[in-house]
Scaffold this active site. Structure first.
Site, PDB file in Angstrom:
ATOM      1  N   GLU A 132      -4.449   9.785  45.012  1.00 55.03           N
ATOM      2  CA  GLU A 132      -3.764   8.461  44.765  1.00 55.03           C
ATOM      3  C   GLU A 132      -2.219   8.926  44.026  1.00 55.03           C
ATOM      4  O   GLU A 132      -1.266   8.126  44.238  1.00 55.03           O
ATOM      5  CB  GLU A 132      -4.486   7.758  43.285  1.00 55.03           C
ATOM      6  CG  GLU A 132      -3.909   6.958  42.598  1.00 55.03           C
ATOM      7  CD  GLU A 132      -3.879   5.461  43.267  1.00 55.03           C
ATOM      8  OE1 GLU A 132      -3.118   5.428  44.368  1.00 55.03           O
ATOM      9  OE2 GLU A 132      -4.283   4.564  42.727  1.00 55.03           O
ATOM     10  N   THR A 185       4.060   0.671  43.755  1.00 59.48           N
ATOM     11  CA  THR A 185       3.572   1.039  42.253  1.00 59.48           C
ATOM     12  C   THR A 185       4.717   2.138  41.558  1.00 59.48           C
ATOM     13  O   THR A 185       5.135   1.632  40.333  1.00 59.48           O
ATOM     14  CB  THR A 185       2.194   1.959  42.257  1.00 59.48           C
ATOM     15  OG1 THR A 185       1.187   0.818  42.875  1.00 59.48           O
ATOM     16  CG2 THR A 185       1.893   2.198  40.898  1.00 59.48           C
TER      17      THR A 185
HETATM   18  N1  HSE Z   1      -2.338   0.683  36.403  1.00 57.36           N
HETATM   19  C1  HSE Z   1      -1.558   0.890  37.555  1.00 57.36           C
HETATM   20  C2  HSE Z   1      -0.024   0.152  37.300  1.00 57.36           C
HETATM   21  C3  HSE Z   1      -2.129   0.357  38.903  1.00 57.36           C
HETATM   22  O1  HSE Z   1      -0.150  -1.108  36.907  1.00 57.36           O
HETATM   23  O2  HSE Z   1       1.192   0.577  37.534  1.00 57.36           O
HETATM   24  C4  HSE Z   1      -1.444   0.363  40.191  1.00 57.36           C
HETATM   25  O3  HSE Z   1      -1.927  -0.075  41.134  1.00 57.36           O
END
Ligand code: HSE
Length: 311
Positions: A132, A185
């Site tokens: 990831e 992201t």
């Molecule tokens: N918690 C992470 C974010 C999840 O919100 O950046 C990304 O899919």
């Protein structure tokens, strides 16, 4: 005799779940990714095929989420084995539904089964997180953990890693729309503030605690008033042109609440019956279309299982 190949499915996931930025997520029944891994005689880890990614995923073993996760696992346990990996993407990349997490989890889950390693899910998790990391550029487990463990997961701590599985009402349905824009992201994390005000931290902790208690005690009213994100969502909403329309459509149709999943652009809403969930998903999808976008919709209960072997 151990088998020479395996095909697995790993599910999409909703992460953050309102107030649980980087610390809460749950697995879905659909969409998800499929991976086929075959032993080869070369002692090499190779990507032999990627489908459904529109040519967007890296084919280099050291850059691809699935193979980075597998390589991390093979190196940790000093395993010299040749593997051919086929990746079948069945969900959008940059959708907010844990696409890279599903690919990473599918990889390590498949290798554990294929080589009969008998590693626990917590042993596999760190390797899925390594996968990831190459996709998102950050260490967060709120997609990989629910995808791997199934159900609703709280990451109580990252150091040391402490994963808690939360009980949830079995009649909780999730309506999802995925407007077809891409939000990376990495980029959506850059726009977040590095610090939060004490007042905000207190309110966020209150909502996160309320959500967990609401889930565990099946208190829908508490769930509804707790799914509020004061940290990431206010900044990220502007990346999603249909955000306000989708949210209003969900709430007007009786959803418990409506939020961005992960870094978006997908949005989710809970309700308590299949009929309500279908109506809410239809209304949310209509709002996407009315905003001049296209997309997809899904209705799913929380998937308690996580990844499965298909053959
Ligand atoms: N918690 C992470 C974010 C999840 O919100 O950046 C990304 O899919």
């Amino acid at each position: 005799m151990s088998s020479k190949s395996i095909r697995v499915f790993a599910p999409a996931s909703v992460s953050n779940v309102g107030p649980g930025f980087d610390m809460m997520g749950f697995a879905l029944h659909e969409p998800g990714d499929e991976i086929i891994i075959k032993k080869n005689n070369s002692n090499e880890l190779r990507i032999v095929n990627i489908e459904g990614d529109n040519g967007n995923l890296p084919k280099e073993v050291d850059k691809n989420t699935t193979t980075v996760a597998i390589k991390s696992l093979l190196e940790k346990y000093d395993l010299n084995v040749g593997l051919d990996v086929s990746i079948h993407k069945k969900m959008g990349i940059g959708s907010g539904l844990g696409s890279s997490a599903a690919s990473a989890v599918a990889g390590v889950f498949a290798v554990n089964e294929l080589l009969n390693l008998k590693l626990s899910k917590i042993d596999l998790l760190v390797h899925a997180m390594a996968g990831e990391f190459v996709a998102s550029g950050s260490i967060h487990a709120d997609n990989v953990a629910p995808c791997l463990f199934g159900g609703f997961v709280l990451i109580r701590s990252y150091n040391p890693l402490d994963i808690i599985q939360i009980d949830y009402p079995k009649n909780l349905y999730c309506s999802i729309v995925y407007p077809d824009i891409v939000i990376k992201t990495k980029e959506a994390r850059k726009i977040l503030s590095k610090t939060v005000k004490l007042k905000t931290a207190i309110a966020q902790a209150g909502n996160a605690s309320g959500l967990i208690i609401g889930l565990m005690t099946k208190n829908y009213e508490l769930i509804s008033r707790s799914i509020i994100d004061l940290i990431a969502e206010p900044k990220r909403a502007k990346l999603i042109p249909c955000y306000n329309r989708v949210r209003k459509a969900a709430l007007d149709n009786g959803a418990l609440n409506c939020n961005i999943t992960g870094s978006g652009p997908s949005m989710f809403a809970f309700s308590t019956s299949a009929k309500d969930a279908e109506r809410i998903a239809d209304a949310m999808f209509k709002a996407v279309i009315q905003s001049g976008l296209n997309g997809k919709k899904y209705v799913s209960k929380i998937n308690g299982k996580g990844p499965i072997v298909l053959e």
